[in-house]
Design an enzyme around this catalytic site. Structure first.
Site, PDB file in Angstrom:
ATOM      1  N   ASP A  43      -2.364   6.233  -3.349  1.00 13.43           N
ATOM      2  CA  ASP A  43      -1.058   5.396  -2.634  1.00 13.43           C
ATOM      3  C   ASP A  43      -0.616   4.344  -3.591  1.00 13.43           C
ATOM      4  OD1 ASP A  43      -3.502   4.196  -2.231  1.00 13.43           O
ATOM      5  OD2 ASP A  43      -2.516   3.384  -0.272  1.00 13.43           O
TER       6      ASP A  43
ATOM      7  N   ASP B 292      -5.886   2.030  -3.101  1.00 10.41           N
ATOM      8  CA  ASP B 292      -7.135   1.938  -2.266  1.00 10.41           C
ATOM      9  C   ASP B 292      -7.434   3.185  -1.638  1.00 10.41           C
ATOM     10  OD1 ASP B 292      -5.245   1.506  -0.468  1.00 10.41           O
ATOM     11  OD2 ASP B 292      -5.855  -0.138   0.503  1.00 10.41           O
TER      12      ASP B 292
ATOM     13  N   SER C 268       0.857  -1.031  -0.081  1.00 17.35           N
ATOM     14  CA  SER C 268       0.230   0.068  -0.083  1.00 17.35           C
ATOM     15  C   SER C 268       0.843   1.330  -0.248  1.00 17.35           C
ATOM     16  CB  SER C 268      -0.841   0.130   1.162  1.00 17.35           C
ATOM     17  OG  SER C 268      -1.682   0.976   1.410  1.00 17.35           O
TER      18      SER C 268
ATOM     19  N   ASP D 146      -1.188   1.396  -3.983  1.00 12.15           N
ATOM     20  CA  ASP D 146      -2.007   0.250  -4.569  1.00 12.15           C
ATOM     21  C   ASP D 146      -3.537   0.914  -4.911  1.00 12.15           C
ATOM     22  OD1 ASP D 146      -2.991   0.479  -1.869  1.00 12.15           O
ATOM     23  OD2 ASP D 146      -3.416  -1.645  -1.566  1.00 12.15           O
TER      24      ASP D 146
END
Length: 446
Positions: free
Chosen positions: A241, A245, A102, A243
């Site tokens: 960010d 999400d 992440s 990833d």
């Protein structure tokens, strides 16, 4: 040894704590647990990753582990975490694996698991996987070995989903947006999703090389997107960010719009369309008091969950609610996604701007954030500190001083011997003074 699974999967320094051997073991155990739950067919797993260098190694290990345990693998390549969750549900897969840390620095990595439907695993399932981690067992041979194939249209499937779930029929023509892709998993897909919705897009930090993910960019470092918004005279900036999400935003004049403010904007939009179930929003205990006050004034109830998007998701599912999230920019719209989706959030935010004709600054002004101070205090035993009478007394005294103008929250860290002291008050000086007083008391407990 502590629990292997944290609030967001298994994380650690890649090739040191999170090794290929561990990744393979987790994959084998996960496939076995799933096979035992449904023996009617061979398990199918979707595997995706963010572009950090160690992801290539861990993807190979996880894929080999799944196939060796008899699961068929659909390798989706570099994709945002919410895309993997979506594909698990859309393809009817039994398991999803996202290899990503992440917003963490490049040397870290993680393994996130999704159950059928694209939902995060229940604690009981994670415990079952951990219990089977190094348990010997027979392996399939011959035709029973899992097969691996590339899911070449994974990105297009996700973009098609976003077209319907994001801005929908609302054209974003006329909006100029800067998107900071954090050199991460959404470097190609996020700008493309916004362009297809009609926006003019300036993409920055959209050239991942495996080493530059989250490196002074993205949602944890907003200076770059803020500067680019001003340089290009954009209507707003979006920061993801690694990833994707998460989603944070920046107004045309460079002011940060955090997850709490985005939730406030979207909650009002949903309520206006009659889609905010029970006029309720789910936030965490760390959300700013300003969010609670703004929603109270609007007649919207705020339910609080523990910190971590999985706890927000649990509360959303338990009550059937339509919106929840965190100050960090993790927002969940359960009607359209089973986990936090930063690209979906950004599309919804821009659609609100397009429908109302209002600037982001104007929309976000519905919530006035109270100054918030967070102090991390290192302690010997966080449980002892939490139970100490002098700490309880100090908190009670601070709460009396603040009254209904602020609040105090002491929260032990889930992973370290730290106590986090959070204070909100009408002024930063008052928040800092009370925060420092409480931190001193916490530090004095032995």
């Amino acid at each position: 040894m502590g629990r292997l699974f944290g609030t967001d999967g298994v994380r650690g320094l890649a090739n040191a704590e999170l090794t290929p051997e561990l990744g393979m073991s987790v994959a084998v155990a996960a496939a076995r647990v799933l096979a035992e739950r449904d023996r009617s067919h061979r398990p199918v797993a979707v595997v995706g990753r963010d572009p950090r260098a160690s992801g290539e190694m861990l993807e190979a290990a996880v894929t080999a582990g799944l196939a060796s345990a008899g699961a068929d693998v659909l390798r989706a390549g570099v994709l945002p975490t919410p895309a993997v969750a979506y594909l698990v549900g859309e393809l009817g897969a039994d398991l999803g694996v996202m290899i990503s840390a992440s917003h963490n620095p490049m040397p870290d990595n993680g393994i996130k698991l999704f159950a059928e439907g694209g939902h995060k695993l229940a604690d009981t399932v994670e415990d079952a996987i951990e219990a089977r981690l190094y348990e010997p067992g027979s392996r399939p041979v011959g035709a029973e070995v899992g097969r691996v194939r590339d899911l070449v249209d994974a990105g297009e499937r996700y973009l098609g989903h976003l077209r319907l779930a994001g801005a929908g029929e609302t054209p974003l023509a006329g909006l100029r947006v800067v998107v900071d892709c954090a050199n991460g998993a959404a470097a190609e897909l996020a700008p493309e999703a916004y362009r297809r919705a009609g926006a003019e897009v300036i993409a920055i930090h959209a050239a991942p090389d495996g080493l530059n993910i989250n490196d002074h960019c993205g949602s944890t470092y907003l200076d770059e997107v803020t500067g680019a918004v001003r340089e290009h005279r954009a209507d707003l900036g979006i920061a993801h960010d690694g990833d994707a999400d998460r989603c944070l935003a920046v107004t045309a004049d460079g002011a940060t719009v955090d997850g709490d403010q985005i939730m406030a904007v979207l909650a009002l939009a949903l309520r206006e369309r009659g889609e905010l179930v029970e006029d309720t929003l789910v936030a965490t205990v760390m959300s700013n008091l300003g969010l609670h006050l703004a929603m109270r004034d609007a007649g919207i109830t705020v339910r609080t969950a523990a910190v971590g998007d999985r706890y927000v998701l649990e509360e959303l599912r338990a009550g059937g609610f339509a919106l929840g999230g965190e100050q960090s920019g993790h927002l969940v719209l359960p009607a359209y996604a089973t986990t936090g989706d930063g690209v979906l959030t950004a599309l919804r935010l821009m659609a609100r701007m397009a429908v109302t004709g209002r600037t982001l600054a104007d929309l976000a002004s519905v919530m006035v954030a109270l100054p918030q101070v967070l102090i991390n205090v290192r302690v010997t035993d966080k449980a002892t500190v939490a139970a100490a009478a002098e700490v309880r007394d100090a908190v009670a005294k601070a709460e009396v001083e603040l009254g209904d103008r602020g609040r105090v929250l002491l929260r032990p860290s889930g992973t370290e011997q730290l106590v986090r002291v959070m204070v909100e008050a009408p002024t930063r000086d008052l928040a800092e003074r009370i925060g420092e007083q409480l931190a001193t008391v916490v530090a004095s407990v032995t």
